[in-house]
Write a protein that holds these residues in place. Structure first.
Motif, mmCIF file in Angstrom:
data_model
loop_
_atom_site.group_PDB
_atom_site.id
_atom_site.type_symbol
_atom_site.label_atom_id
_atom_site.label_comp_id
_atom_site.label_asym_id
_atom_site.label_seq_id
_atom_site.Cartn_x
_atom_site.Cartn_y
_atom_site.Cartn_z
ATOM 1 N N THR A 128 -35.469 -7.827 2.644
ATOM 2 C CA THR A 128 -35.575 -8.579 3.901
ATOM 3 C C THR A 128 -35.255 -10.055 3.658
ATOM 4 N N LEU A 129 -35.866 -10.630 2.623
ATOM 5 C CA LEU A 129 -35.576 -12.032 2.294
ATOM 6 C C LEU A 129 -34.117 -12.227 1.909
ATOM 7 N N LEU A 130 -33.579 -11.287 1.159
ATOM 8 C CA LEU A 130 -32.176 -11.361 0.760
ATOM 9 C C LEU A 130 -31.267 -11.329 1.984
ATOM 10 N N SER A 131 -31.602 -10.479 2.955
ATOM 11 C CA SER A 131 -30.810 -10.386 4.179
ATOM 12 C C SER A 131 -30.851 -11.705 4.953
ATOM 13 N N VAL A 132 -32.036 -12.305 5.066
ATOM 14 C CA VAL A 132 -32.175 -13.586 5.754
ATOM 15 C C VAL A 132 -31.386 -14.662 5.014
ATOM 16 N N ASN A 186 -17.759 -8.777 1.261
ATOM 17 C CA ASN A 186 -19.024 -9.318 1.771
ATOM 18 C C ASN A 186 -20.205 -8.490 1.282
ATOM 19 N N ALA A 187 -20.079 -7.175 1.326
ATOM 20 C CA ALA A 187 -21.170 -6.304 0.876
ATOM 21 C C ALA A 187 -21.415 -6.475 -0.620
ATOM 22 N N GLU A 188 -20.338 -6.533 -1.391
ATOM 23 C CA GLU A 188 -20.502 -6.699 -2.837
ATOM 24 C C GLU A 188 -21.113 -8.055 -3.164
ATOM 25 N N HIS A 189 -20.724 -9.085 -2.428
ATOM 26 C CA HIS A 189 -21.309 -10.411 -2.640
ATOM 27 C C HIS A 189 -22.804 -10.386 -2.310
ATOM 28 N N ALA A 190 -23.159 -9.743 -1.201
ATOM 29 C CA ALA A 190 -24.553 -9.707 -0.768
ATOM 30 C C ALA A 190 -25.428 -8.937 -1.753
ATOM 31 N N ILE A 191 -24.906 -7.903 -2.372
ATOM 32 C CA ILE A 191 -25.714 -7.070 -3.262
ATOM 33 C C ILE A 191 -25.871 -7.680 -4.656
ATOM 34 N N LYS A 192 -25.053 -8.688 -4.981
ATOM 35 C CA LYS A 192 -25.137 -9.300 -6.314
ATOM 36 C C LYS A 192 -26.511 -9.872 -6.595
ATOM 37 N N ALA A 193 -27.118 -10.489 -5.584
ATOM 38 C CA ALA A 193 -28.451 -11.066 -5.788
ATOM 39 C C ALA A 193 -29.462 -9.978 -6.126
ATOM 40 N N PHE A 194 -29.371 -8.841 -5.452
ATOM 41 C CA PHE A 194 -30.269 -7.734 -5.749
ATOM 42 C C PHE A 194 -29.995 -7.186 -7.146
ATOM 43 N N ALA A 195 -28.734 -7.077 -7.511
ATOM 44 C CA ALA A 195 -28.373 -6.571 -8.845
ATOM 45 C C ALA A 195 -28.892 -7.508 -9.936
ATOM 46 N N THR A 220 -28.780 -14.352 2.953
ATOM 47 C CA THR A 220 -27.334 -14.129 3.045
ATOM 48 C C THR A 220 -26.824 -14.456 4.447
ATOM 49 N N THR A 221 -27.579 -14.073 5.482
ATOM 50 C CA THR A 221 -27.169 -14.375 6.854
ATOM 51 C C THR A 221 -27.125 -15.882 7.073
ATOM 52 N N CYS A 222 -28.153 -16.590 6.583
ATOM 53 C CA CYS A 222 -28.158 -18.054 6.706
ATOM 54 C C CYS A 222 -26.962 -18.653 5.972
ATOM 55 N N GLU A 223 -26.666 -18.140 4.788
ATOM 56 C CA GLU A 223 -25.518 -18.642 4.015
ATOM 57 C C GLU A 223 -24.223 -18.447 4.789
ATOM 58 N N TYR A 224 -24.008 -17.253 5.337
ATOM 59 C CA TYR A 224 -22.778 -16.972 6.078
ATOM 60 C C TYR A 224 -22.672 -17.801 7.364
ATOM 61 N N LYS A 225 -23.824 -18.088 7.983
ATOM 62 C CA LYS A 225 -23.808 -18.858 9.233
ATOM 63 C C LYS A 225 -23.880 -20.358 8.987
ATOM 64 N N GLY A 226 -23.995 -20.757 7.710
ATOM 65 C CA GLY A 226 -23.954 -22.173 7.361
ATOM 66 C C GLY A 226 -25.201 -22.960 7.721
ATOM 67 N N VAL A 227 -26.364 -22.310 7.670
ATOM 68 C CA VAL A 227 -27.612 -23.008 7.959
ATOM 69 C C VAL A 227 -28.570 -22.885 6.770
ATOM 70 N N SER A 228 -29.531 -23.782 6.730
ATOM 71 C CA SER A 228 -30.516 -23.795 5.661
ATOM 72 C C SER A 228 -31.528 -22.668 5.848
ATOM 73 N N MET A 229 -31.698 -21.845 4.825
ATOM 74 C CA MET A 229 -32.703 -20.785 4.906
ATOM 75 C C MET A 229 -34.092 -21.396 4.989
ATOM 76 N N LEU A 230 -34.347 -22.425 4.182
ATOM 77 C CA LEU A 230 -35.651 -23.074 4.202
ATOM 78 C C LEU A 230 -35.926 -23.674 5.585
ATOM 79 N N GLY A 231 -34.908 -24.311 6.158
ATOM 80 C CA GLY A 231 -35.061 -24.869 7.504
ATOM 81 C C GLY A 231 -35.378 -23.797 8.525
#
Length: 196
Positions: free
Chosen positions: A161-165, A132-141, A167-178
């Motif tokens: 901060t945006l990356l954290s939001v 999970n951590a490696e997946h989350a950091i890929k966007a930053f890399a 990734t959390t939305c992705e894991y929880k299955g909700v739209s970040m834009l929403g």
């Protein structure tokens, strides 16, 4: 890193980078990294019977544990039963007569990290790998590789901060834009609102 994590009281899930050794908290080393290292060495030395036996025993132990995780999740009450299997594995590795340098290398690695390889059995919700951590950091890399220099500490903090939001939305299955358009400050509140 030690200063950044000085107040951390959870379980740090990481690879085997030596810099994590000085962090004063419970640690869980990524078992996928360890298994991958063993498998890579086994591919290079397929007739090394000692290494093959180690890979087989460790693989069987992981399979048993992962089957429990698949059924019951990362819950201590379900995983605690595997402590006896871990003890049997460590008894085997400690008492195994071996001559090959590679087996001795892994024996030393298992014994050195004994208190950090199966920490997840003792806690709820602690993963046995750092995927999970490696997946989350890929966007930053990817961003770091695309933009040689971010706009200072503030730019990095805003992006993280945006990356954290995201990734959390992705894991929880909700739209970040929403979520962002809702004006709410809590993703969990947004999820409750969506379910109404």
């Amino acid at each position: 890193m030690r200063e950044f994590l000085k107040d951390f009281s959870g379980v740090l899930v990481s690879d085997f980078y030596a810099g994590y050794e000085s962090i004063p908290c419970h640690q869980q080393k990524c078992l996928i990294h360890l298994m991958r290292d063993i498998n890579n060495d086994l591919l290079k030395q397929p007739f090394n019977s000692e290494l093959r036996a180690l890979a087989s025993k460790f693989g069987a132990l992981l399979l048993s544990i992962v089957n429990t995780i698949d059924e019951a999740g990362l819950m201590r009450k379900a995983l605690i039963k595997h402590r006896s299997e871990v003890k049997v594995f460590y008894d085997w590795i400690e008492n195994k007569e071996c001559t090959h340098a590679l087996f001795l290398h892994y024996k030393k690695r298992f014994l050195k990290n004994r208190d950090k390889l199966f920490t997840f059995l003792e806690h709820d919700g602690v993963p046995w790998n750092n995927n999970n951590a490696e997946h989350a950091i890929k966007a930053f890399a990817r961003l770091r590789n695309a933009i040689e220099k971010l706009n200072g500490e503030q730019g990095i903090n805003e992006y993280l901060t945006l990356l954290s939001v995201c990734t959390t939305c992705e894991y929880k299955g909700v739209s970040m834009l929403g979520f962002l358009r809702s004006g709410l400050n809590s993703i969990d509140e947004y999820i409750k609102l969506c379910r109404k």
